[in-house]
Write an enzyme that holds these catalytic residues in place. Structure first.
Site, PDB file in Angstrom:
ATOM      1  N   SER A   1       0.485  -1.545   0.427  1.00 40.49           N
ATOM      2  CA  SER A   1       0.519  -0.100   0.032  1.00 40.49           C
ATOM      3  C   SER A   1       1.123   1.329   0.039  1.00 40.49           C
ATOM      4  CB  SER A   1      -1.435  -0.053   0.999  1.00 40.49           C
ATOM      5  OG  SER A   1      -1.519  -1.051   1.007  1.00 40.49           O
TER       6      SER A   1
ATOM      7  N   LYS B   1       0.189   3.331  -3.145  1.00 41.54           N
ATOM      8  CA  LYS B   1      -0.710   4.074  -3.018  1.00 41.54           C
ATOM      9  C   LYS B   1      -0.657   5.752  -2.628  1.00 41.54           C
ATOM     10  CE  LYS B   1      -3.873   0.658  -1.493  1.00 41.54           C
ATOM     11  NZ  LYS B   1      -4.643  -0.638  -0.036  1.00 41.54           N
TER      12      LYS B   1
ATOM     13  N   TYR C   1      -3.995  -2.103  -9.986  1.00 40.50           N
ATOM     14  CA  TYR C   1      -3.621  -2.439  -9.256  1.00 40.50           C
ATOM     15  C   TYR C   1      -2.527  -3.384  -8.080  1.00 40.50           C
ATOM     16  CZ  TYR C   1      -4.812  -2.387  -3.724  1.00 40.50           C
ATOM     17  OH  TYR C   1      -5.091  -2.574  -2.540  1.00 40.50           O
TER      18      TYR C   1
ATOM     19  N   TYR D   1      -4.424   3.684   8.376  1.00 40.68           N
ATOM     20  CA  TYR D   1      -5.611   2.686   8.077  1.00 40.68           C
ATOM     21  C   TYR D   1      -6.442   3.190  10.055  1.00 40.68           C
ATOM     22  CZ  TYR D   1      -3.448   0.435   4.385  1.00 40.68           C
ATOM     23  OH  TYR D   1      -3.264   0.350   3.268  1.00 40.68           O
TER      24      TYR D   1
ATOM     25  N   VAL E   1       1.759  -3.550   3.590  1.00 35.55           N
ATOM     26  CA  VAL E   1       1.471  -5.174   4.546  1.00 35.55           C
ATOM     27  C   VAL E   1       2.247  -5.862   4.215  1.00 35.55           C
ATOM     28  CG1 VAL E   1      -1.179  -5.465   5.017  1.00 35.55           C
ATOM     29  CG2 VAL E   1      -0.057  -6.239   2.761  1.00 35.55           C
TER      30      VAL E   1
HETATM   31  N1  GLN Z   1      -2.470  -5.292  -1.940  1.00 37.29           N
HETATM   32  C1  GLN Z   1      -2.447  -4.690  -0.440  1.00 37.29           C
HETATM   33  C2  GLN Z   1      -4.071  -5.311  -0.808  1.00 37.29           C
HETATM   34  O1  GLN Z   1      -4.856  -4.950  -1.276  1.00 37.29           O
HETATM   35  C3  GLN Z   1      -2.585  -3.405  -0.249  1.00 37.29           C
HETATM   36  C4  GLN Z   1      -3.495  -4.027   1.077  1.00 37.29           C
HETATM   37  C5  GLN Z   1      -1.942  -3.115   2.451  1.00 37.29           C
HETATM   38  O2  GLN Z   1      -0.673  -3.090   1.908  1.00 37.29           O
HETATM   39  N2  GLN Z   1      -2.497  -2.138   3.365  1.00 37.29           N
HETATM   40  O3  GLN Z   1      -4.766  -6.120   0.364  1.00 37.29           O
END
Ligand code: GLN
Length: 309
Positions: free
Chosen positions: A64, A67, A191, A243, A261
């Site tokens: 993420s 992003k 994505y 988050y 993650v």
């Molecule tokens: N690719 C992961 C997902 O879509 C990204 C989530 C994350 O890094 N928090 O679940």
């Protein structure tokens, strides 16, 4: 900068000793293979000095954290029109929450939860083939990090594509509300691939420099985004980057930051430094456990929290 070097090395040594390392993500099977013993930390200051500790050169799945860069690209493409498709309020719920999206009629709360990031990716995909959109994202990261070797870990991308049922559900739900313009599988393909980009702490800290210095790379002087945009991206990182752990991160670390993650965190000390940390074990909110602790130590010892000492 001897003091910074020392602080970074001390923290890397202290983190190596810890046994409370969190749990690796297993819902993307390929990420479950990560070594919980890994730890890396890199700080790059305004003069381009690099302080590195631990596994600072090992590429990991940025997940993420990508992003932040897709948001930057999408704002470049659409400007404020982006905010018709996605909000900018903290979510207070899990990064892959389905229930929140239903409450809000398909318009995701912010660009960093999964649904919001998928909507941002969709905007980048519009007008392009998925392959071209992914190439644009990769080109942008290589440019920012000044490193053409950055690439997608195809095994991670394939692993998530095989198991990403929640993201598929979120994307279909948004499609039903007309929030996504492109075929769901096009947008999700891009994505999954941008989440699977692999970078080291050194590359990630380099890529984040423009956010620490009002939108410019302070060493080359090259402008990436206007100062106002860098400030706003930092604001969203502060309020939404972790988050439902964003409040805790602000409380303990006091910097804009974005987690993934894969166990990475990009943190920005405005005017001072771009910081990347990596430790694959996560806490209950899906954020790197030791990554957060290391950043808390760093900002405490250097007095870098944006909220003061
Ligand atoms: N690719 C992961 C997902 O879509 C990204 C989530 C994350 O890094 N928090 O679940």
């Amino acid at each position: 900068m001897p003091q910074l070097d020392q602080v970074v090395r001390d923290i890397a040594d202290e983190m190596a000793q810890r046994t409370d390392r969190g749990e690796v993500a297993t819902y993307i099977p390929e990420l479950a293979r990560a070594d919980t013993k890994a730890f890396g930390l890199v700080v790059i200051d305004a003069e381009g000095n690099i302080a590195a500790g631990g596994d600072s050169e090992i590429p990991f799945s940025i997940q993420s954290i990508s992003k932040v860069f897709t948001l930057t690209l999408a704002l470049g493409k659409a400007g404020d029109r982006l905010w018709k498709r996605v909000g900018r309020e903290p979510s207070g719920s899990a990064f892959n929450s389905v229930v929140q999206l239903e409450y809000e009629r398909g318009v995701p709360r912010n660009p960093f939860i999964n649904a919001g990031a998928i909507a941002v990716t969709d905007l980048i995909v519009s007008g392009y083939q998925p392959r071209e959109a992914l190439a644009e994202i990769l080109r942008f990261l290589r440019f920012l990090a000044d490193d053409p070797s950055i690439t997608v870990d195809e095994a991670v991308a394939a692993s998530e594509a095989r198991t990403g049922f929640r993201n598929i559900a979120l994307a279909n739900y948004m499609k039903a509300y007309g929030v996504l313009e492109n075929p769901v599988d096009f947008t999700l393909g891009v994505y999954f691939h941008h989440c699977a980009i692999a970078m080291s702490c050194r590359q990630l800290a380099a890529a984040g420099r423009f956010l620490a210095y009002q939108g410019r790379n302070p060493v080359t002087g090259l402008s990436v985004v206007p100062p106002e945009r860098a400030r706003r991206i930092n604001a969203i990182m502060l309020t939404c980057g972790h988050y439902d752990g964003s409040g805790e991160f602000a409380y303990r670390v006091g910097l804009p930051g974005k987690s993934g993650v894969g166990g990475g965190i990009l943190a920005i000390a405005p005017g001072k430094a771009s910081i990347a940390v990596w430790s694959p074990g996560l806490d209950a909110s899906g954020n790197s456990r030791l990554g957060r602790i290391a950043l808390e130590e760093l900002t405490k010892r250097l007095g870098w929290s944006i909220f003061g000492a």
